[in-house]
Scaffold this motif. Structure first.
Motif, mmCIF file in Angstrom:
data_model
loop_
_atom_site.group_PDB
_atom_site.id
_atom_site.type_symbol
_atom_site.label_atom_id
_atom_site.label_comp_id
_atom_site.label_asym_id
_atom_site.label_seq_id
_atom_site.Cartn_x
_atom_site.Cartn_y
_atom_site.Cartn_z
ATOM 1 N N LEU A 273 -122.779 22.454 9.074
ATOM 2 C CA LEU A 273 -123.189 23.300 7.949
ATOM 3 C C LEU A 273 -124.676 23.617 8.028
ATOM 4 O O LEU A 273 -125.101 24.753 7.787
ATOM 5 C CB LEU A 273 -122.864 22.604 6.622
ATOM 6 C CG LEU A 273 -123.278 23.344 5.346
ATOM 7 C CD1 LEU A 273 -122.557 24.694 5.249
ATOM 8 C CD2 LEU A 273 -122.974 22.494 4.115
ATOM 9 N N SER A 274 -125.476 22.628 8.398
ATOM 10 C CA SER A 274 -126.921 22.824 8.509
ATOM 11 C C SER A 274 -127.256 23.813 9.618
ATOM 12 O O SER A 274 -128.162 24.644 9.469
ATOM 13 C CB SER A 274 -127.614 21.483 8.785
ATOM 14 O OG SER A 274 -127.286 20.539 7.799
ATOM 15 N N ALA A 275 -126.537 23.719 10.752
ATOM 16 C CA ALA A 275 -126.770 24.656 11.847
ATOM 17 C C ALA A 275 -126.450 26.087 11.402
ATOM 18 O O ALA A 275 -127.183 27.028 11.742
ATOM 19 C CB ALA A 275 -125.917 24.269 13.052
ATOM 20 N N GLY B 210 -131.032 9.554 3.327
ATOM 21 C CA GLY B 210 -132.009 9.665 4.408
ATOM 22 C C GLY B 210 -131.356 10.134 5.688
ATOM 23 O O GLY B 210 -131.873 11.017 6.388
ATOM 24 N N THR B 211 -130.195 9.565 6.005
ATOM 25 C CA THR B 211 -129.443 9.989 7.187
ATOM 26 C C THR B 211 -129.019 11.450 7.054
ATOM 27 O O THR B 211 -129.114 12.222 8.013
ATOM 28 C CB THR B 211 -128.201 9.102 7.376
ATOM 29 O OG1 THR B 211 -128.616 7.748 7.590
ATOM 30 C CG2 THR B 211 -127.368 9.560 8.550
ATOM 31 N N GLY B 212 -128.551 11.816 5.879
ATOM 32 C CA GLY B 212 -128.151 13.201 5.639
ATOM 33 C C GLY B 212 -129.301 14.168 5.849
ATOM 34 O O GLY B 212 -129.117 15.257 6.402
ATOM 35 N N MET C 99 -132.627 23.115 12.691
ATOM 36 C CA MET C 99 -133.479 23.402 13.845
ATOM 37 C C MET C 99 -132.663 23.930 15.024
ATOM 38 O O MET C 99 -133.055 24.903 15.678
ATOM 39 C CB MET C 99 -134.239 22.140 14.263
ATOM 40 C CG MET C 99 -135.275 22.376 15.343
ATOM 41 S SD MET C 99 -136.416 20.991 15.530
ATOM 42 C CE MET C 99 -135.253 19.705 16.019
ATOM 43 N N VAL C 100 -131.500 23.320 15.285
ATOM 44 C CA VAL C 100 -130.647 23.785 16.384
ATOM 45 C C VAL C 100 -130.143 25.195 16.112
ATOM 46 O O VAL C 100 -130.166 26.065 17.005
ATOM 47 C CB VAL C 100 -129.458 22.820 16.604
ATOM 48 C CG1 VAL C 100 -128.411 23.443 17.520
ATOM 49 C CG2 VAL C 100 -129.947 21.503 17.192
ATOM 50 N N GLY C 101 -129.673 25.447 14.901
ATOM 51 C CA GLY C 101 -129.191 26.784 14.560
ATOM 52 C C GLY C 101 -130.280 27.835 14.674
ATOM 53 O O GLY C 101 -130.057 28.934 15.201
ATOM 54 N N THR C 102 -131.468 27.503 14.213
ATOM 55 C CA THR C 102 -132.602 28.430 14.280
ATOM 56 C C THR C 102 -133.011 28.679 15.727
ATOM 57 O O THR C 102 -133.261 29.823 16.142
ATOM 58 C CB THR C 102 -133.792 27.848 13.499
ATOM 59 O OG1 THR C 102 -133.403 27.597 12.146
ATOM 60 C CG2 THR C 102 -134.980 28.803 13.516
#
Length: 330
Positions: A117-119, A191-193, A202-205
């Motif tokens: 989802l973050s990517a 914190g892990t999340g 960062m990877v998606g960007t």
């Protein structure tokens, strides 16, 4: 009379909450030869914890006698097993890691979903806001990469350092990231999340930036050559952090301290088991990624082989070993 009734109801509740677990521990004691020492030790620790609770609250109960007998059986099997010749190094990789990954399937799924989802957020943000790439990757890196693209070598950054120093730096950095993802689980998983979220964005960007400048295919071949192992390991390390956080947040019938220590033990095994993965990823990034002249077929073979290994060892093999143990018990 009321106190006696209340005590009896608490005992019934204690039994109901734990009876299925005790049955599974009985099976471990009955089929000790099919289990490695780590499993027997964990089973013995669990039953002695319940036995201590039962002795303190129901000293004259039959359930205390039952737990004491089960603890004795596990103790005998454990120390009998210790006399046999085992190579702990081999069983750690062939038994303990698959076992702990089977028990961490839910945490692994959470970690994968957060990272994915973050990517996607990184992709959408970079696509709709030109300044977002510089915010995430930094002006220095973006300007350097744009210059490399103009010079016809978008992946020149991977050849800017000599192999061995680069290898050491990458390996220690990646191991540090994995242990931070695990240790941040002490903050109840948030914190892990956050670490997973940041790395996913960062990877998606990063990947979107290259596609925007017409070098997406070449960048993907280069980045995922080592990134398949590297990113997979970060996601698995996230599962270790969630295992730590869940032990703290959801102790179940155990004390919070005991559940936390069990989660920490499980998570530490996971991140320790990732060290060889980071070493291989570091080797590929330092010695192979720089060679963009390698045939596409070779690079795709390395990427697909890396992905198949991760899926098999961390997802399929744990399931196969668990199913095999279930059949052996029955």
């Amino acid at each position: 009379m009321r106190k006696l009734f209340s005590k009896q109801m608490k005992e019934v509740s204690f039994i109901r909450q734990n009876i299925e677990k005790w049955k599974s521990l009985e099976k471990i004691a009955d089929h000790a030869s099919t289990h490695h020492p780590g499993e027997l030790a964990d089973a013995y620790t669990e039953i002695t914890t319940d036995l201590s609770f039962s002795r303190a609250h129901y000293p004259a109960s039959r359930i205390t006698i039952y737990l004491n007998n089960l603890a004795s059986a596990l103790h005998n099997q454990l120390y009998k097993n210790k006399k046999e010749k085992y190579s702990r190094f081999i069983t750690f990789w062939t038994h303990e890691i698959p076992d702990v990954m089977y028990r961490s399937q839910r945490e692994l799924l959470y970690s994968f979903l957060i990272f994915t989802l973050s990517a996607l957020i990184g992709v959408l943000s970079a696509t709709n806001d030109d300044s977002f790439v510089r915010l995430i990757l930094g002006n220095g890196y973006v300007d350097m990469t744009l210059k490399n693209i103009e010079n016809g070598d978008p992946m020149a950054v991977y050849g800017s350092s000599t192999e061995f120093p680069m290898f050491l730096q990458i390996v220690f950095n990646n191991i540090g990231v994995s242990f931070r993802a695990f240790a941040m689980g002490i903050l109840t998983g948030f914190g892990t999340g956050f670490i997973l979220f940041y790395n996913g964005v960062m990877v998606g960007t990063f990947q979107t930036f290259f596609f925007q400048h017409g070098t997406g295919w070449e960048s993907a071949l280069a980045i995922w050559l080592h990134g398949t192992f590297e990113i997979s390991a970060v996601i698995i390390a996230g599962a270790a952090g969630f295992a730590l956080g869940n032990g703290w947040l959801f102790p179940g019938t155990y004390s919070r301290r005991y559940a936390f220590l069990q989660g920490a033990k499980r998570g530490l095994k996971i991140v320790t088991g990732l060290i060889p993965v980071f070493i291989v990823a570091g080797f590929i990034e330092s010695y192979l990624t720089r060679h963009t002249e390698y045939p596409v077929f070779i690079r795709l073979l390395i990427i697909s082989g890396s992905l198949l290994y991760v899926i098999y060892y961390y997802i399929i093999l744990p399931q196969l070993k668990h199913n095999g143990k279930s059949k052996a018990k029955n």
